[in-house]
Structures are given as structure tokens and as C-alpha cells.
Write an enzyme that holds these catalytic residues in place. Structure first.
Site, PDB file in Angstrom:
ATOM      1  N   ASP A  37      -0.302  -8.285  -5.656  1.00 46.87           N
ATOM      2  CA  ASP A  37       0.590  -8.667  -4.550  1.00 46.87           C
ATOM      3  C   ASP A  37       1.054 -10.106  -4.780  1.00 46.87           C
ATOM      4  OD1 ASP A  37       0.735  -7.125  -1.531  1.00 46.87           O
ATOM      5  OD2 ASP A  37       1.551  -9.165  -1.635  1.00 46.87           O
ATOM      6  N   ASP A  60       4.131 -10.908  -8.996  1.00 47.15           N
ATOM      7  CA  ASP A  60       5.466 -10.694  -8.435  1.00 47.15           C
ATOM      8  C   ASP A  60       6.089  -9.546  -9.232  1.00 47.15           C
ATOM      9  OD1 ASP A  60       8.125 -10.653  -7.758  1.00 47.15           O
ATOM     10  OD2 ASP A  60       8.462 -12.800  -8.041  1.00 47.15           O
ATOM     11  N   ASN A  87       4.298   0.401  -5.132  1.00 41.84           N
ATOM     12  CA  ASN A  87       4.349   0.413  -3.662  1.00 41.84           C
ATOM     13  C   ASN A  87       5.006  -0.837  -3.069  1.00 41.84           C
ATOM     14  OD1 ASN A  87       3.131   1.037  -0.818  1.00 41.84           O
ATOM     15  ND2 ASN A  87       2.275  -0.963  -1.358  1.00 41.84           N
ATOM     16  N   TYR A 151      18.449  -1.977   1.157  1.00 39.90           N
ATOM     17  CA  TYR A 151      17.203  -1.192   1.121  1.00 39.90           C
ATOM     18  C   TYR A 151      17.513   0.261   0.761  1.00 39.90           C
ATOM     19  CZ  TYR A 151      12.645   0.539   2.851  1.00 39.90           C
ATOM     20  OH  TYR A 151      11.401   1.123   2.973  1.00 39.90           O
ATOM     21  N   LYS A 155      16.194   2.403  -2.492  1.00 41.81           N
ATOM     22  CA  LYS A 155      15.301   3.558  -2.326  1.00 41.81           C
ATOM     23  C   LYS A 155      15.930   4.831  -2.898  1.00 41.81           C
ATOM     24  CE  LYS A 155      11.824   1.320  -0.481  1.00 41.81           C
ATOM     25  NZ  LYS A 155      10.570   1.146  -1.258  1.00 41.81           N
ATOM     26  N   THR A 186       3.159  -0.140  10.227  1.00 44.36           N
ATOM     27  CA  THR A 186       2.849  -1.387   9.512  1.00 44.36           C
ATOM     28  C   THR A 186       3.751  -2.460  10.113  1.00 44.36           C
ATOM     29  OG1 THR A 186       4.580  -1.229   7.842  1.00 44.36           O
ATOM     30  CG2 THR A 186       2.517  -0.068   7.357  1.00 44.36           C
TER      31      THR A 186
HETATM   32  P1  NAD Z   1       3.950  -4.045   4.024  1.00 44.79           P
HETATM   33  O1  NAD Z   1       4.975  -5.096   4.285  1.00 44.79           O
HETATM   34  O2  NAD Z   1       2.717  -4.018   4.850  1.00 44.79           O
HETATM   35  O3  NAD Z   1       3.517  -4.051   2.481  1.00 44.79           O
HETATM   36  C1  NAD Z   1       4.363  -4.444   1.437  1.00 44.79           C
HETATM   37  C2  NAD Z   1       3.567  -5.310   0.489  1.00 44.79           C
HETATM   38  O4  NAD Z   1       4.421  -5.661  -0.633  1.00 44.79           O
HETATM   39  C3  NAD Z   1       3.114  -6.632   1.120  1.00 44.79           C
HETATM   40  O5  NAD Z   1       1.727  -6.822   0.917  1.00 44.79           O
HETATM   41  C4  NAD Z   1       3.931  -7.683   0.403  1.00 44.79           C
HETATM   42  O6  NAD Z   1       3.285  -8.940   0.278  1.00 44.79           O
HETATM   43  C5  NAD Z   1       4.154  -7.019  -0.948  1.00 44.79           C
HETATM   44  N1  NAD Z   1       5.269  -7.593  -1.711  1.00 44.79           N
HETATM   45  C6  NAD Z   1       6.475  -7.992  -1.249  1.00 44.79           C
HETATM   46  N2  NAD Z   1       7.220  -8.514  -2.245  1.00 44.79           N
HETATM   47  C7  NAD Z   1       6.459  -8.413  -3.371  1.00 44.79           C
HETATM   48  C8  NAD Z   1       6.664  -8.769  -4.727  1.00 44.79           C
HETATM   49  N3  NAD Z   1       7.800  -9.366  -5.142  1.00 44.79           N
HETATM   50  N4  NAD Z   1       5.681  -8.513  -5.630  1.00 44.79           N
HETATM   51  C9  NAD Z   1       4.505  -7.948  -5.219  1.00 44.79           C
HETATM   52  N5  NAD Z   1       4.259  -7.616  -3.954  1.00 44.79           N
HETATM   53  C10 NAD Z   1       5.223  -7.839  -3.032  1.00 44.79           C
HETATM   54  O7  NAD Z   1       4.745  -2.663   4.229  1.00 44.79           O
HETATM   55  P2  NAD Z   1       4.349  -1.159   3.855  1.00 44.79           P
HETATM   56  O8  NAD Z   1       4.884  -0.282   4.905  1.00 44.79           O
HETATM   57  O9  NAD Z   1       2.928  -1.031   3.486  1.00 44.79           O
HETATM   58  O10 NAD Z   1       5.283  -0.948   2.565  1.00 44.79           O
HETATM   59  C11 NAD Z   1       4.839  -0.264   1.410  1.00 44.79           C
HETATM   60  C12 NAD Z   1       5.997   0.524   0.819  1.00 44.79           C
HETATM   61  O11 NAD Z   1       6.360   1.586   1.709  1.00 44.79           O
HETATM   62  C13 NAD Z   1       7.275  -0.281   0.599  1.00 44.79           C
HETATM   63  O12 NAD Z   1       7.850   0.072  -0.651  1.00 44.79           O
HETATM   64  C14 NAD Z   1       8.175   0.163   1.733  1.00 44.79           C
HETATM   65  O13 NAD Z   1       9.546   0.010   1.426  1.00 44.79           O
HETATM   66  C15 NAD Z   1       7.760   1.602   1.878  1.00 44.79           C
HETATM   67  N6  NAD Z   1       8.081   2.214   3.163  1.00 44.79           N
HETATM   68  C16 NAD Z   1       7.554   1.734   4.331  1.00 44.79           C
HETATM   69  C17 NAD Z   1       7.852   2.373   5.538  1.00 44.79           C
HETATM   70  C18 NAD Z   1       7.257   1.921   6.852  1.00 44.79           C
HETATM   71  O14 NAD Z   1       7.635   2.482   7.893  1.00 44.79           O
HETATM   72  N7  NAD Z   1       6.355   0.975   6.895  1.00 44.79           N
HETATM   73  C19 NAD Z   1       8.706   3.472   5.543  1.00 44.79           C
HETATM   74  C20 NAD Z   1       9.243   3.928   4.344  1.00 44.79           C
HETATM   75  C21 NAD Z   1       8.909   3.290   3.150  1.00 44.79           C
END
Ligand code: NAD
Length: 242
Positions: A37, A60, A87, A151, A155, A186
Site C-alpha cells: 500500500d 505505489d 486491488n 473511474y 474500470k 468502506t
Molecule cells: P479503500 O479506499 O478502503 O482501499 C483502497 C486502498 O488502496 C487504500 O488502502 C489505499 O491507500 C490504497 N491505494 C491508493 N492508491 C494507491 C497506490 N497508488 N498504490 C498502492 N495503494 C494505493 O477502498 P476499497 O473499497 O477497499 O477499494 C478496493 C478496490 O475495490 C478498489 O480498486 C476500488 O476501486 C474497488 N471498488 C470498491 C467499491 C466500494 O464500494 N468500496 C466498489 C467497487 C469497486
């Protein structure tokens, strides 16, 4: 037997949210997990909470140099990588008119280029082992229109890249699939800036999902139980896009 016994998994964006839930479930299923992360403080804390079968690396996902360092470190630690979960992601709820070039480029760099670099860096390690499961976290925004313009673009791209990689890597016994979560509890959901009831009203199933409900699907796709599943979408959305 646990479903991920003796498997080595690399999960990006694993400090928080869905990535952290997947790491916990994978470890319970017998895997050794490396979470990465940009958020080192949260990443270290999550790894400490999950115990000796979890390590954290600062990473990153938009940096090719970081990917080379992380993959070398995981191979040094565990000798191979069986499962990659791409992820990490960011979410900006901005339409076409409000998306400036900087927001566009940052979203593409993390959500799309990050997945490209991850598959490119890890595939040779999996090919050497003639086995692997790559899981790219897309979204329902990768299945239909979304108000979040950049976004949505990334995706959809991840969905296409998943299919292209599945075809290319199939002969090496590497499976590649995408996961399409709907509204998952989240902090990312807060980005909508609307009350939960307004989001819930759009969900036929009548509620948002908990992170564990996505993690269980990711576990299935990671495991040998999904041994003939590759190149396709797994939707976890309470029928929003049904
Ligand atoms: P989250 O924000 O809790 O987790 C995302 C994580 O990615 C965070 O820990 C953040 O620090 C990390 N991150 C951001 N930029 C980064 C980088 N450049 N390098 C490494 N890490 C980085 O949100 P989440 O819901 O757990 O998201 C996980 C995945 O699920 C994402 O790809 C998101 O687009 C997808 N998603 C989430 C939802 C939702 O409703 N939460 C819905 C559809 C898809």
C-alpha cells in the site's frame, strides 16, 4: 484442507477496506500473504494485526520501479507468487465536465496502469511456476455507465485487460479474472457525498455489502476450486446491474 494451503498471495492496497479483508480471509484459508500500500502506517498496522503470515511492503502501484522491488522482495521471502490481487484503487466522483487532466491522469495511473504493471511484473514469476491466479478488482462501473468519468474509464479498461491477459497467459496455466463489486461498506463509499439511504435505494437486495462478502468471492477465484474459471467477470452487487 484449507483452500489456500501453501499458497503465496500478493494483495495491493491491502492496508484498508477490501484488501485487508481479503488478506485476513486468505490467511485463515492457509495462505502466506504480502500486502502492499502507499499508506505505510495503516499497512504496518494491518500486517501486525494479521500476524506472522502477513508482511507489509510500501508500494505505489503506479511505479514500475516499485513493482520490480516488491516482486523481488516477495520472491526472496517466499520463492514464488501464486495469487496476485490487483486491488489498490482511487475513486473520484467527478463527471466529464468536472474531471481535470490531473485527476484523469492520476486515476488512470493508479487504477489502470497499476494493474498493467502488476500483471506484467508478476506474470513471469507465475510462468516460471506454470501456475497462478490473477484477480483484478474492477467495479460495477466497469460494466455500465457511472457518474465518475475517469473511474468508469479505468474500470472498463481493467475488464478488457483481464480478458486479453487471460487469453495470453492461459497456455501458461495462469488464470486471470475481474471482480465487480457494487456498493461495499468502506470509506470509499463516502466519496459519493450522499446519505447511505440514497445509495441503498438503488440496490434491489436492499443493503450495501460488507467487505467480507467480496473477499469470499475473491478467495474462491484465487483457489483451485475455480480452476477452470478464467477470462471472466464475477459480479458482487446485490443485483444493481441485473
Ligand atoms: P479503500 O479506499 O478502503 O482501499 C483502497 C486502498 O488502496 C487504500 O488502502 C489505499 O491507500 C490504497 N491505494 C491508493 N492508491 C494507491 C497506490 N497508488 N498504490 C498502492 N495503494 C494505493 O477502498 P476499497 O473499497 O477497499 O477499494 C478496493 C478496490 O475495490 C478498489 O480498486 C476500488 O476501486 C474497488 N471498488 C470498491 C467499491 C466500494 O464500494 N468500496 C466498489 C467497487 C469497486
Amino acid at each position: 484442507m484449507n483452500r489456500l494451503d501453501n499458497k503465496i498471495a500478493l494483495i495491493t492496497g491491502g492496508a484498508n477496506g477490501q484488501g485487508a479483508a481479503e488478506a485476513e480471509l486468505f490467511i485463515d484459508a492457509g495462505a502466506k500473504v504480502v500486502i502492499t500500500d502507499v499508506n505505510s502506517e495503516a499497512g504496518e498496522a494491518t500486517a501486525a494485526r494479521l500476524g506472522e503470515n502477513c508482511a507489509f511492503l510500501q508500494h505505489d502501484v503506479s511505479s514500475q520501479d516499485d513493482w520490480a522491488r516488491v516482486v523481488d522482495a516477495v520472491v526472496d521471502l517466499h520463492g514464488r507468487i501464486d495469487v496476485l490481487v490487483n486491488n489498490a484503487g482511487i475513486f473520484r466522483v467527478l463527471g466529464l465536465a468536472d474531471t481535470d487532466l490531473g485527476t484523469w491522469e492520476q486515476t488512470v495511473a493508479i487504477n489502470q496502469t497499476g494493474v498493467f504493471l502488476g500483471m506484467k511484473a508478476v506474470a513471469p514469476v507465475m510462468q516460471a511456476n506454470r501456475a497462478g491466479s490473477i484477480i483484478n478488482i474492477s467495479s460495477i462501473a466497469g460494466l455500465a455507465a457511472s457518474k465518475a468519468h475517469a473511474y468508469c474509464a479505468t474500470k472498463w479498461a481493467v475488464r478488457g485487460m483481464t480478458k486479453a491477459a487471460a487469453v495470453e497467459l492461459g497456455p501458461s496455466n495462469i488464470r486471470v479474472n475481474s471482480i465487480h463489486p457494487g456498493y461495499i461498506e468502506t470509506p470509499m463509499l463516502d466519496a459519493f457525498g450522499v446519505p447511505r439511504q440514497e445509495l441503498v435505494a438503488k440496490i434491489p437486495f436492499g443493503r450495501t455489502a460488507e467487505v467480507i462478502e467480496v473477499a469470499k468471492v475473491v478467495l474462491f477465484v484465487a483457489s483451485d476450486d475455480a480452476g477452470y474459471c478464467t477470462g471472466h467477470e464475477f459480479v458482487v452487487d446485490g443485483a444493481i446491474k441485473a
